[in-house]
Write a protein that holds these residues in place. Structure first.
Motif, PDB file in Angstrom:
ATOM      1  N   GLY A   1       0.822  -1.193   0.000  1.00  0.00           N
ATOM      2  CA  GLY A   1       0.000   0.000   0.000  1.00  0.00           C
ATOM      3  C   GLY A   1       0.861   1.250   0.000  1.00  0.00           C
ATOM      4  N   GLY A   2       0.276   2.341  -0.406  1.00  0.00           N
ATOM      5  CA  GLY A   2       1.006   3.604  -0.453  1.00  0.00           C
ATOM      6  C   GLY A   2       0.766   4.286  -1.779  1.00  0.00           C
ATOM      7  N   HIS A   3       1.721   5.096  -2.207  1.00  0.00           N
ATOM      8  CA  HIS A   3       1.560   5.788  -3.488  1.00  0.00           C
ATOM      9  C   HIS A   3       2.906   5.919  -4.200  1.00  0.00           C
ATOM     10  CE1 HIS A   3       2.257   8.970  -0.422  1.00  0.00           C
ATOM     11  NE2 HIS A   3       3.042   9.457  -1.354  1.00  0.00           N
ATOM     12  N   ILE A   4       2.842   6.280  -5.438  1.00  0.00           N
ATOM     13  CA  ILE A   4       4.055   6.458  -6.239  1.00  0.00           C
ATOM     14  C   ILE A   4       4.767   7.720  -5.746  1.00  0.00           C
ATOM     15  CG2 ILE A   4       4.988   6.781  -8.565  1.00  0.00           C
ATOM     16  CD1 ILE A   4       2.457   5.361  -9.628  1.00  0.00           C
ATOM     17  N   PRO A   5       6.059   7.647  -5.493  1.00  0.00           N
ATOM     18  CA  PRO A   5       6.764   8.811  -4.942  1.00  0.00           C
ATOM     19  C   PRO A   5       6.548  10.070  -5.777  1.00  0.00           C
ATOM     20  CG  PRO A   5       8.163   6.895  -4.843  1.00  0.00           C
ATOM     21  CD  PRO A   5       6.942   6.478  -5.609  1.00  0.00           C
ATOM     22  N   GLY A   6       6.211  11.128  -5.064  1.00  0.00           N
ATOM     23  CA  GLY A   6       6.014  12.415  -5.722  1.00  0.00           C
ATOM     24  C   GLY A   6       4.573  12.713  -6.084  1.00  0.00           C
ATOM     25  N   ALA A   7       3.698  11.705  -6.018  1.00  0.00           N
ATOM     26  CA  ALA A   7       2.308  11.930  -6.435  1.00  0.00           C
ATOM     27  C   ALA A   7       1.575  12.811  -5.426  1.00  0.00           C
ATOM     28  CB  ALA A   7       1.582  10.598  -6.565  1.00  0.00           C
ATOM     29  N   LYS A   8       0.702  13.649  -5.942  1.00  0.00           N
ATOM     30  CA  LYS A   8      -0.191  14.444  -5.110  1.00  0.00           C
ATOM     31  C   LYS A   8      -1.520  13.698  -4.999  1.00  0.00           C
ATOM     32  CE  LYS A   8       2.476  18.245  -5.563  1.00  0.00           C
ATOM     33  NZ  LYS A   8       3.196  18.876  -4.452  1.00  0.00           N
ATOM     34  N   ASN A   9      -2.153  13.792  -3.858  1.00  0.00           N
ATOM     35  CA  ASN A   9      -3.433  13.116  -3.679  1.00  0.00           C
ATOM     36  C   ASN A   9      -4.586  14.101  -3.860  1.00  0.00           C
ATOM     37  OD1 ASN A   9      -5.237  11.609  -0.912  1.00  0.00           O
ATOM     38  ND2 ASN A   9      -5.268  11.040  -3.056  1.00  0.00           N
ATOM     39  N   VAL A  10      -5.299  13.939  -4.964  1.00  0.00           N
ATOM     40  CA  VAL A  10      -6.516  14.728  -5.190  1.00  0.00           C
ATOM     41  C   VAL A  10      -7.616  13.745  -5.582  1.00  0.00           C
ATOM     42  CG1 VAL A  10      -7.586  16.662  -6.380  1.00  0.00           C
ATOM     43  CG2 VAL A  10      -5.096  16.604  -6.118  1.00  0.00           C
ATOM     44  N   PRO A  11      -8.431  13.309  -4.623  1.00  0.00           N
ATOM     45  CA  PRO A  11      -9.487  12.351  -4.968  1.00  0.00           C
ATOM     46  C   PRO A  11     -10.309  12.830  -6.158  1.00  0.00           C
ATOM     47  CG  PRO A  11      -9.336  12.582  -2.597  1.00  0.00           C
ATOM     48  CD  PRO A  11      -8.413  13.629  -3.187  1.00  0.00           C
ATOM     49  N   TRP A  12     -10.629  11.915  -7.038  1.00  0.00           N
ATOM     50  CA  TRP A  12     -11.263  12.253  -8.312  1.00  0.00           C
ATOM     51  C   TRP A  12     -12.543  13.059  -8.137  1.00  0.00           C
ATOM     52  CZ3 TRP A  12     -16.171  10.630  -9.807  1.00  0.00           C
ATOM     53  CH2 TRP A  12     -16.783   9.739  -8.931  1.00  0.00           C
ATOM     54  N   ALA A  13     -13.303  12.741  -7.060  1.00  0.00           N
ATOM     55  CA  ALA A  13     -14.602  13.394  -6.886  1.00  0.00           C
ATOM     56  C   ALA A  13     -14.472  14.855  -6.488  1.00  0.00           C
ATOM     57  CB  ALA A  13     -15.424  12.637  -5.853  1.00  0.00           C
ATOM     58  N   SER A  14     -13.249  15.308  -6.224  1.00  0.00           N
ATOM     59  CA  SER A  14     -13.052  16.725  -5.923  1.00  0.00           C
ATOM     60  C   SER A  14     -13.507  17.605  -7.079  1.00  0.00           C
ATOM     61  CB  SER A  14     -11.569  17.020  -5.667  1.00  0.00           C
ATOM     62  OG  SER A  14     -11.039  16.155  -4.705  1.00  0.00           O
ATOM     63  N   ALA A  15     -13.557  17.042  -8.262  1.00  0.00           N
ATOM     64  CA  ALA A  15     -13.859  17.842  -9.457  1.00  0.00           C
ATOM     65  C   ALA A  15     -15.345  17.989  -9.732  1.00  0.00           C
ATOM     66  CB  ALA A  15     -13.173  17.218 -10.680  1.00  0.00           C
ATOM     67  N   VAL A  16     -16.187  17.341  -8.938  1.00  0.00           N
ATOM     68  CA  VAL A  16     -17.620  17.418  -9.231  1.00  0.00           C
ATOM     69  C   VAL A  16     -18.390  18.027  -8.066  1.00  0.00           C
ATOM     70  CG1 VAL A  16     -17.626  15.481 -10.841  1.00  0.00           C
ATOM     71  CG2 VAL A  16     -18.064  15.071  -8.422  1.00  0.00           C
ATOM     72  N   ASN A  17     -19.499  18.655  -8.390  1.00  0.00           N
ATOM     73  CA  ASN A  17     -20.398  19.190  -7.373  1.00  0.00           C
ATOM     74  C   ASN A  17     -21.178  18.036  -6.747  1.00  0.00           C
ATOM     75  OD1 ASN A  17     -19.959  22.088  -7.815  1.00  0.00           O
ATOM     76  ND2 ASN A  17     -20.847  21.696  -9.838  1.00  0.00           N
ATOM     77  N   THR A  18     -21.212  18.012  -5.434  1.00  0.00           N
ATOM     78  CA  THR A  18     -21.854  16.875  -4.778  1.00  0.00           C
ATOM     79  C   THR A  18     -23.371  16.895  -4.941  1.00  0.00           C
ATOM     80  OG1 THR A  18     -21.827  18.141  -2.719  1.00  0.00           O
ATOM     81  CG2 THR A  18     -20.047  16.542  -3.049  1.00  0.00           C
ATOM     82  N   ASP A  19     -23.942  18.061  -5.179  1.00  0.00           N
ATOM     83  CA  ASP A  19     -25.409  18.104  -5.235  1.00  0.00           C
ATOM     84  C   ASP A  19     -25.975  17.511  -6.522  1.00  0.00           C
ATOM     85  OD1 ASP A  19     -24.333  20.169  -6.675  1.00  0.00           O
ATOM     86  OD2 ASP A  19     -25.892  21.617  -6.165  1.00  0.00           O
ATOM     87  N   ASP A  20     -25.328  17.740  -7.650  1.00  0.00           N
ATOM     88  CA  ASP A  20     -25.908  17.245  -8.900  1.00  0.00           C
ATOM     89  C   ASP A  20     -24.917  16.511  -9.804  1.00  0.00           C
ATOM     90  OD1 ASP A  20     -24.376  19.300  -9.838  1.00  0.00           O
ATOM     91  OD2 ASP A  20     -26.016  20.404 -10.779  1.00  0.00           O
ATOM     92  N   GLY A  21     -23.689  16.315  -9.327  1.00  0.00           N
ATOM     93  CA  GLY A  21     -22.727  15.539 -10.105  1.00  0.00           C
ATOM     94  C   GLY A  21     -22.131  16.262 -11.295  1.00  0.00           C
ATOM     95  N   THR A  22     -22.460  17.533 -11.477  1.00  0.00           N
ATOM     96  CA  THR A  22     -21.871  18.278 -12.591  1.00  0.00           C
ATOM     97  C   THR A  22     -20.428  18.652 -12.249  1.00  0.00           C
ATOM     98  OG1 THR A  22     -22.719  20.341 -11.672  1.00  0.00           O
ATOM     99  CG2 THR A  22     -24.067  19.252 -13.353  1.00  0.00           C
ATOM    100  N   PHE A  23     -19.668  18.977 -13.264  1.00  0.00           N
ATOM    101  CA  PHE A  23     -18.281  19.389 -13.033  1.00  0.00           C
ATOM    102  C   PHE A  23     -18.247  20.787 -12.421  1.00  0.00           C
ATOM    103  CE2 PHE A  23     -17.729  16.142 -16.320  1.00  0.00           C
ATOM    104  CZ  PHE A  23     -16.670  15.423 -15.788  1.00  0.00           C
ATOM    105  N   LYS A  24     -17.281  20.982 -11.529  1.00  0.00           N
ATOM    106  CA  LYS A  24     -17.118  22.300 -10.926  1.00  0.00           C
ATOM    107  C   LYS A  24     -16.606  23.285 -11.974  1.00  0.00           C
ATOM    108  CE  LYS A  24     -16.266  20.676  -6.222  1.00  0.00           C
ATOM    109  NZ  LYS A  24     -15.268  20.414  -5.154  1.00  0.00           N
ATOM    110  N   PRO A  25     -16.852  24.581 -11.767  1.00  0.00           N
ATOM    111  CA  PRO A  25     -16.360  25.566 -12.740  1.00  0.00           C
ATOM    112  C   PRO A  25     -14.837  25.629 -12.758  1.00  0.00           C
ATOM    113  CG  PRO A  25     -17.465  26.641 -10.889  1.00  0.00           C
ATOM    114  CD  PRO A  25     -17.653  25.177 -10.700  1.00  0.00           C
ATOM    115  N   ALA A  26     -14.316  26.191 -13.838  1.00  0.00           N
ATOM    116  CA  ALA A  26     -12.874  26.175 -14.056  1.00  0.00           C
ATOM    117  C   ALA A  26     -12.107  26.854 -12.924  1.00  0.00           C
ATOM    118  CB  ALA A  26     -12.548  26.841 -15.392  1.00  0.00           C
ATOM    119  N   ASP A  27     -12.632  27.942 -12.382  1.00  0.00           N
ATOM    120  CA  ASP A  27     -11.872  28.625 -11.326  1.00  0.00           C
ATOM    121  C   ASP A  27     -11.738  27.749 -10.079  1.00  0.00           C
ATOM    122  OD1 ASP A  27     -14.531  28.849 -10.730  1.00  0.00           O
ATOM    123  OD2 ASP A  27     -14.481  30.967 -10.190  1.00  0.00           O
TER     124      ASP A  27
END
Lengths: 149, 288
Positions: B198-224
């Protein structure tokens, strides 16, 4: 096929006889449609549920309860919080219809292979792990009673 | 309430379509809706009228090797679902489109660029109480001259990932924090994780994939918001050479899609071997 209790073995055999992928899915969906029959009753639990009832690794947020029966067996109840968690619902119905009321020794021995026998070996790793989490919690309940004697 | 796709400041807003757009255009002969899910029962339980199913394991994987289908297989798939190179393929699915972006990514390996994602996926369509059917559509078989699969531009392999890590180039591990830290493999309830370490590849940043979507409707968050997550918080830049990975490459295809299309990164590759390969490789470096 694994050494399943009688009713479960019969159901698995029936499922495996259906080789058409869509027909197979339809059968599982029909089971999921009966989920209300196995849903946990308000007398037993209401949300938010305790974490020790949560099936490990199940992204459909499945929860499992086991209620002791006079004959020493268990009656299983479930909830699946994700309304799209059809596979988790279908497995819950299968478990209730084939393992509730069955001797604990038999329940404790149902292997994870059941997930593949029902859903196919090509099921995704995440989905498989979640379904095995439900089954694992069912086995755990039976084993705890067996340990307690 | 989500802003419209056009208002969100994406680098390539036209790679997304709304549920409204799909409702209006789904019956056009040049449009093919493709549903790709993790749950194998969802499509059969009801799908958008006219949508066909493309299943990751049955349709996109080689059935012997751990690899994707070849040009011949892709051509056969396209013929079966009635797609030509001119057909606009619109993907959608469960889990906030993670399997839809995975199928989209595989289609890009074969250069089918006439493709889009339905923003919000299956859950948004259902939440809006739009029409579903259990009827399986049939389309006339087409001839699709599939090119050889191009694994160079958007796919990364283990030796490339090792070199990438050793060169301190950016990587995004999109798994959960527990998977990233290696904690999850130590829990007895998770023996099916498919990796010995277990673990991660050295140097990798952890950004869970779902960070990119709005939790209320599953749409993608705006670019900013996406830039804040990936650039201000993690230090990525649009010109970076970035590799994304997860467990088998499905969740990371979602982040690949976000970086490449929504934020316009010029060089993003998805490492589909991901942790099920890296965590089993002998003598590769691992961080916890």
């Amino acid at each position: 096929m694994a050494n399943y209790p009688e009713k479960l073995a019969a159901l698995v055999a029936d499922m495996q006889a259906v080789t058409d992928r869509m027909e197979h899915a339809e059968l599982l969906i029909e089971m999921a449609d009966r989920f209300d029959e196995v849903r946990v009753t308000p007398e037993l639990a209401t949300p938010p549920y305790p974490e020790d009832r949560r099936a490990p690794a199940c992204e459909s947020e499945a929860f499992v309860w086991a209620v002791d029966q006079p004959d020493g067996s268990l009656k299983f109840y479930f909830d699946v919080l994700n309304p799209q968690g059809l596979s988790a619902m279908a497995l819950s119905v299968v478990i209730d219809e084939t393992l509730s009321g069955v001797p604990l020794e038999s329940v404790a021995q149902v292997s994870d292979e059941l997930v593949f026998d029902l859903f196919g070996k090509e099921i995704s790793m995440g989905k498989g792990a979640g379904l095995m989490g439900i089954l694992g919690l069912v086995r755990y309940e039976a084993r705890q009673r067996l340990k307690a004697g | 309430m989500s802003t419209t796709i056009e208002e969100r400041g994406y680098a390539n807003a036209d790679v997304l379509v709304s549920t409204d757009w799909v409702a209006a255009h789904k019956d056009e002969p040049g449009v093919r809706l493709v549903e790709s899910n993790e749950d194998p029962l969802l499509y059969a339980s009801g799908h958008i009228p006219g949508a066909i199913q493309v299943d990751w394991t049955h349709d996109l994987n080689d059935q012997l090797r751990r690899d994707y289908l070849n040009a011949e297989g892709f051509a056969a798939l396209m013929a079966r679902i009635g797609v030509t190179p001119e057909t606009l393929v619109v993907f959608y699915g469960d889990k906030n489109n993670w399997w839809a972006t995975y199928a989209f990514w595989v289609f890009q390996l074969f250069g089918h660029t006439n493709a889009k994602i339905m923003d919000g996926g299956r859950a948004k369509w259902l939440a809006e109480r739009r029409e579903l059917t259990r009827e399986i559509p049939e389309y006339p078989e087409t001839a699709y001259p599939a090119p050889e699969r191009d694994d160079t531009a958007i796919r990364a392999f283990r030796d490339q990932v090792l070199a990438h890590s050793q060169a301190n180039k950016p990587m995004v591990d999109v798994r959960s924090p527990a998977e990233f830290s290696g904690e999850k493999l130590h829990m007895p309830d998770y023996p099916q994780e498919g990796a010995l370490r277990g673990g991660h590849i050295p140097g990798a940043k952890n950004v869970p994939w779902a960070s990119a979507v709005n939790t209320d409707d599953g749409t993608f968050k705006p670019a900013d918001e996406l830039r804040r997550i990936y650039e201000q918080e993690q230090g990525l830049n649009t010109d970076d050479d970035v590799i994304t990975y997860c467990r088998i490459g499905e969740r990371s295809s979602h982040t690949w899609f976000v970086l490449k299309y929504l934020l316009g990164y010029s060089n993003v590759r998805n490492y589909d071997g991901s942790w099920t390969e890296w965590g089993n490789l002998v003598n590769v470096p691992i961080e916890r």
